[in-house]
Design a protein around this motif. Structure first.
Motif, short mmCIF file in Angstrom:
data_model
loop_
_atom_site.label_atom_id
_atom_site.label_comp_id
_atom_site.label_asym_id
_atom_site.label_seq_id
_atom_site.Cartn_x
_atom_site.Cartn_y
_atom_site.Cartn_z
N ALA A 1 0.81 -1.23 0.00
CA ALA A 1 0.00 0.00 0.00
C ALA A 1 0.84 1.27 0.00
N SER A 2 2.14 1.14 -0.24
CA SER A 2 3.00 2.31 -0.32
C SER A 2 3.52 2.46 -1.75
N ASP A 3 3.62 3.70 -2.20
CA ASP A 3 4.17 3.96 -3.53
C ASP A 3 5.65 4.31 -3.48
#
Length: 265
Positions: A20-22
């Protein structure tokens, strides 16, 4: 899973970001941890140091690249067997609300360690004295859940070190366990840790240079990449990020010591 590490641990061309992290924690990152050596990773918060532990223990797998032990991808090993060969000592060790003896025995339940082995591990870790001063010694319940005795932060850390002595794992990871200690306690703890790590492959994650300088090789991480590497003496001679931070920490430690001595007088 090998009982003895021959070549060491290899992080090869690792790219990783958390779910869920870019934002990538590291991109095309590579690092060798030689067998039977102590390697320290130094860096600020967010540099990616603790991510290495999570990848080694397979809490996560890299998007790109491989983590290997003796040249074999760790994903080819049984995950429980992999984790059994790794002992991790954290800054805030787990406090088991159980007897002092069982707090140590938790380090190797699979082999049902004897009380003599528990005592030996506690002695080597410097935990034997504090435990014997407890009302019922090794049978004393620790923690407040069941009305037991509590230990100081340093004493809990020694119990955790005893757990690690008991395990006899071929890979040991030290994750900031000395950050809450004063310099004198740290020196004693690290000397015991060096005994524990003899003949084992060790990865030390720290931001304290007094801890890092105990290692055979020191790597400086920043923004998910290595920016400097060498022994303590080599890094001081390079006069780079490590040397500048070392001198700053040294000045701070001297100032605190002088202030403490001034208050005594």
């Amino acid at each position: 899973i090998p009982d003895i590490i021959q070549d060491g641990i290899q992080f090869e061309d690792i790219t990783f970001r958390y779910p869920a992290s870019d934002i990538s924690v590291m991109e095309h990152f590579s690092l060798d941890v030689p067998a039977n050596k102590m390697v320290a990773i130094v860096g600020t918060n967010g540099a990616g140091k603790s991510t290495l532990i999570k990848l080694l223990c397979r809490f996560y797998d890299p998007e790109i690249g491989l983590v290997k032990i003796d040249g074999i991808d760790i994903r080819e090993h049984d995950i429980d067997a992999l984790r059994h060969m790794i002992t991790v000592l954290f800054q805030e060790p787990v406090h088991y609300h159980d007897s002092a003896g069982d707090n140590i025995r938790m380090g190797d339940l699979a082999n049902n360690p004897s009380m003599a082995e528990v005592h030996a591990a506690a002695h080597n870790a410097g935990a034997d004295g504090p435990i014997r001063r407890l009302p019922e010694g090794y049978e004393t319940m620790l923690g407040k859940w069941f009305g037991g005795a509590d230990l100081s932060t340093g004493e809990w850390q020694r119990v955790a070190l005893a757990r690690a002595f008991l395990r006899k794992a071929p890979i040991i990871v030290l994750d900031e366990p000395t950050s809450a200690m004063d310099v004198w306690a740290e020196v004693d703890w690290m000397s015991r840790f060096r005994t524990l790590t003899e003949g084992r492959t060790t990865l030390v994650i720290t931001h304290r240079f007094t801890t890092a300088m105990q290692a055979d090789i020191i790597h400086i991480m920043d923004g998910g990449r290595l920016i400097e590497s060498g022994t303590h003496e080599e890094l001081i001679a390079q006069d780079g990020r490590y040397a500048q931070s070392w001198h700053a920490q040294h000045r701070t430690a001297v100032s605190k010591r002088q202030s403490a001595e001034g208050r005594k007088h």
